[in-house]
Design a protein around this motif. Structure first.
Motif, PDB file in Angstrom:
ATOM      1  N   SER A  34       5.284   8.383 -13.176  1.00 29.28           N
ATOM      2  CA  SER A  34       4.389   7.480 -13.911  1.00 29.28           C
ATOM      3  C   SER A  34       4.798   7.333 -15.371  1.00 29.28           C
ATOM      4  CB  SER A  34       2.948   7.992 -13.825  1.00 29.28           C
ATOM      5  OG  SER A  34       2.843   9.276 -14.398  1.00 29.28           O
ATOM      6  N   THR A  35       6.026   7.694 -15.668  1.00 25.43           N
ATOM      7  CA  THR A  35       6.551   7.572 -17.028  1.00 25.43           C
ATOM      8  C   THR A  35       7.680   6.543 -17.037  1.00 25.43           C
ATOM      9  OG1 THR A  35       8.098   9.385 -16.607  1.00 25.43           O
ATOM     10  CG2 THR A  35       5.964   9.965 -17.596  1.00 25.43           C
ATOM     11  N   GLY A  36       8.218   6.289 -18.216  1.00 24.20           N
ATOM     12  CA  GLY A  36       9.301   5.320 -18.330  1.00 24.20           C
ATOM     13  C   GLY A  36       8.835   3.952 -17.876  1.00 24.20           C
ATOM     14  N   PRO A  37       9.661   3.220 -17.121  1.00 26.44           N
ATOM     15  CA  PRO A  37       9.260   1.880 -16.678  1.00 26.44           C
ATOM     16  C   PRO A  37       8.052   1.902 -15.740  1.00 26.44           C
ATOM     17  CG  PRO A  37      11.314   2.543 -15.639  1.00 26.44           C
ATOM     18  CD  PRO A  37      11.000   3.569 -16.673  1.00 26.44           C
ATOM     19  N   TYR A  38       7.843   3.027 -15.069  1.00 27.68           N
ATOM     20  CA  TYR A  38       6.717   3.155 -14.132  1.00 27.68           C
ATOM     21  C   TYR A  38       5.372   3.305 -14.845  1.00 27.68           C
ATOM     22  CZ  TYR A  38      10.260   3.497 -10.557  1.00 27.68           C
ATOM     23  OH  TYR A  38      11.314   3.210  -9.727  1.00 27.68           O
ATOM     24  N   ALA A  39       5.397   3.437 -16.147  1.00 26.84           N
ATOM     25  CA  ALA A  39       4.154   3.466 -16.932  1.00 26.84           C
ATOM     26  C   ALA A  39       3.644   2.040 -17.191  1.00 26.84           C
ATOM     27  CB  ALA A  39       4.378   4.183 -18.259  1.00 26.84           C
ATOM     28  N   TYR A  40       4.486   1.039 -16.935  1.00 28.78           N
ATOM     29  CA  TYR A  40       4.135  -0.350 -17.218  1.00 28.78           C
ATOM     30  C   TYR A  40       3.905  -1.182 -15.959  1.00 28.78           C
ATOM     31  CZ  TYR A  40       5.799   1.146 -21.732  1.00 28.78           C
ATOM     32  OH  TYR A  40       5.965   1.840 -22.886  1.00 28.78           O
ATOM     33  N   THR A  41       4.634  -0.864 -14.909  1.00 31.84           N
ATOM     34  CA  THR A  41       4.496  -1.553 -13.625  1.00 31.84           C
ATOM     35  C   THR A  41       4.778  -0.559 -12.515  1.00 31.84           C
ATOM     36  OG1 THR A  41       5.314  -3.341 -12.200  1.00 31.84           O
ATOM     37  CG2 THR A  41       6.878  -2.434 -13.773  1.00 31.84           C
ATOM     38  N   ARG A  42       4.032  -0.662 -11.431  1.00 25.88           N
ATOM     39  CA  ARG A  42       4.207   0.294 -10.338  1.00 25.88           C
ATOM     40  C   ARG A  42       5.469   0.016  -9.521  1.00 25.88           C
ATOM     41  NH1 ARG A  42      -1.703  -0.619  -9.323  1.00 25.88           N
ATOM     42  NH2 ARG A  42      -1.171  -1.561  -7.323  1.00 25.88           N
ATOM     43  N   GLY A  92      -1.977  11.783  -3.137  1.00 20.16           N
ATOM     44  CA  GLY A  92      -3.398  12.053  -3.362  1.00 20.16           C
ATOM     45  C   GLY A  92      -3.999  11.464  -4.623  1.00 20.16           C
ATOM     46  N   PRO A  93      -5.005  12.169  -5.186  1.00 20.18           N
ATOM     47  CA  PRO A  93      -5.756  11.657  -6.349  1.00 20.18           C
ATOM     48  C   PRO A  93      -4.903  11.262  -7.558  1.00 20.18           C
ATOM     49  CG  PRO A  93      -6.923  13.492  -5.378  1.00 20.18           C
ATOM     50  CD  PRO A  93      -5.592  13.403  -4.667  1.00 20.18           C
ATOM     51  N   PRO A  94      -3.825  11.984  -7.890  1.00 22.49           N
ATOM     52  CA  PRO A  94      -3.022  11.514  -9.028  1.00 22.49           C
ATOM     53  C   PRO A  94      -2.480  10.092  -8.822  1.00 22.49           C
ATOM     54  CG  PRO A  94      -2.431  13.770  -8.502  1.00 22.49           C
ATOM     55  CD  PRO A  94      -3.339  13.284  -7.401  1.00 22.49           C
ATOM     56  N   TYR A  95      -2.119   9.772  -7.577  1.00 24.25           N
ATOM     57  CA  TYR A  95      -1.626   8.425  -7.300  1.00 24.25           C
ATOM     58  C   TYR A  95      -2.760   7.405  -7.362  1.00 24.25           C
ATOM     59  CZ  TYR A  95       0.949   4.551  -5.321  1.00 24.25           C
ATOM     60  OH  TYR A  95       1.538   3.317  -5.147  1.00 24.25           O
ATOM     61  N   GLU A  96      -3.936   7.779  -6.896  1.00 25.12           N
ATOM     62  CA  GLU A  96      -5.090   6.871  -6.980  1.00 25.12           C
ATOM     63  C   GLU A  96      -5.433   6.564  -8.437  1.00 25.12           C
ATOM     64  OE1 GLU A  96      -7.715   7.616  -3.050  1.00 25.12           O
ATOM     65  OE2 GLU A  96      -7.639   9.310  -4.432  1.00 25.12           O
ATOM     66  N   ASN A  97      -5.343   7.563  -9.303  1.00 25.33           N
ATOM     67  CA  ASN A  97      -5.559   7.335 -10.741  1.00 25.33           C
ATOM     68  C   ASN A  97      -4.487   6.408 -11.312  1.00 25.33           C
ATOM     69  OD1 ASN A  97      -7.791   9.026 -10.719  1.00 25.33           O
ATOM     70  ND2 ASN A  97      -6.609  10.824 -11.313  1.00 25.33           N
ATOM     71  N   LEU A  99      -2.879   4.091  -9.640  1.00 20.58           N
ATOM     72  CA  LEU A  99      -3.189   2.741  -9.165  1.00 20.58           C
ATOM     73  C   LEU A  99      -4.216   2.057 -10.061  1.00 20.58           C
ATOM     74  CD1 LEU A  99      -3.520   3.243  -5.287  1.00 20.58           C
ATOM     75  CD2 LEU A  99      -1.613   2.227  -6.525  1.00 20.58           C
ATOM     76  N   ALA A 100      -5.189   2.819 -10.511  1.00 16.59           N
ATOM     77  CA  ALA A 100      -6.245   2.257 -11.366  1.00 16.59           C
ATOM     78  C   ALA A 100      -5.739   1.956 -12.776  1.00 16.59           C
ATOM     79  CB  ALA A 100      -7.424   3.224 -11.433  1.00 16.59           C
ATOM     80  N   ARG A 101      -4.711   2.667 -13.213  1.00 16.12           N
ATOM     81  CA  ARG A 101      -4.239   2.587 -14.596  1.00 16.12           C
ATOM     82  C   ARG A 101      -3.093   1.589 -14.806  1.00 16.12           C
ATOM     83  NH1 ARG A 101      -2.760   7.527 -14.617  1.00 16.12           N
ATOM     84  NH2 ARG A 101      -0.541   7.292 -14.870  1.00 16.12           N
ATOM     85  N   VAL A 102      -2.219   1.432 -13.805  1.00 15.28           N
ATOM     86  CA  VAL A 102      -0.991   0.640 -13.972  1.00 15.28           C
ATOM     87  C   VAL A 102      -0.997  -0.537 -12.996  1.00 15.28           C
ATOM     88  CG1 VAL A 102       1.534   0.714 -13.862  1.00 15.28           C
ATOM     89  CG2 VAL A 102       0.277   2.697 -14.723  1.00 15.28           C
ATOM     90  N   LYS A 103      -0.648  -1.697 -13.497  1.00 12.22           N
ATOM     91  CA  LYS A 103      -0.634  -2.912 -12.676  1.00 12.22           C
ATOM     92  C   LYS A 103       0.487  -2.854 -11.632  1.00 12.22           C
ATOM     93  CE  LYS A 103      -3.931  -4.969 -14.902  1.00 12.22           C
ATOM     94  NZ  LYS A 103      -5.237  -5.118 -14.323  1.00 12.22           N
ATOM     95  N   ARG A 104       0.259  -3.553 -10.543  1.00 10.81           N
ATOM     96  CA  ARG A 104       1.211  -3.549  -9.422  1.00 10.81           C
ATOM     97  C   ARG A 104       2.522  -4.274  -9.785  1.00 10.81           C
ATOM     98  NH1 ARG A 104      -1.933  -5.563  -5.169  1.00 10.81           N
ATOM     99  NH2 ARG A 104      -2.388  -3.434  -4.551  1.00 10.81           N
ATOM    100  N   TRP A 105       2.424  -5.394 -10.460  1.00 11.10           N
ATOM    101  CA  TRP A 105       3.614  -6.218 -10.694  1.00 11.10           C
ATOM    102  C   TRP A 105       3.892  -6.473 -12.175  1.00 11.10           C
ATOM    103  CZ3 TRP A 105       6.880  -6.319  -6.975  1.00 11.10           C
ATOM    104  CH2 TRP A 105       6.455  -6.326  -5.655  1.00 11.10           C
TER     105      TRP A 105
END
Length: 110
Positions: A34-42, A92-97, A99-105
């Motif tokens: 969830s860092t680097g580019p994955y902090a901006y888009t999933r 689990g829950p870290p991934y669900e969080n 999903l709520a925090r970072v946009k899909r595209w």
């Protein structure tokens, strides 16, 4: 086109280095990235691929390339929806969080 290609390749290397696993979900990452580019888009790798295809479409001014880009975008979106369900089970829950925090595209849009 170069931007899309580099985004795809570099994000893939980053994901493997940080999260482990394989290039696809056959071997899912061992931990959430969830860092680097994955902090901006999933899905920065898929997004890079779509940027590349869009560049190809405009470079060659091809309706066929445009159609291929649309079909691939729809296929990626369908795959992402399926992958997200699997990753909820695996991470689990870290991934669900995440999903709520970072946009899909597109960061900040959808």
């Amino acid at each position: 086109m170069i931007w899309g290609y580099l985004q795809y390749r570099l994000c893939g290397r980053y994901r493997l280095r940080i999260g482990g696993g394989g290039p696809g979900l056959e071997r899912p990452p061992a931990e959430l990235v969830s860092t680097g580019p994955y902090a901006y888009t999933r899905n920065p790798m898929y997004l890079g691929h779509l940027i590349f295809l869009t560049g190809l479409t405009f470079t060659f001014q091809s309706w066929l390339a445009g159609l291929i880009t649309i079909v691939v975008a729809l296929w990626f979106h369908t795959r992402v929806l399926k992958d997200e369900k699997k990753l909820i089970q695996v991470l689990g829950p870290p991934y669900e969080n995440y999903l709520a925090r970072v946009k899909r595209w597109i960061p900040g849009l959808f």
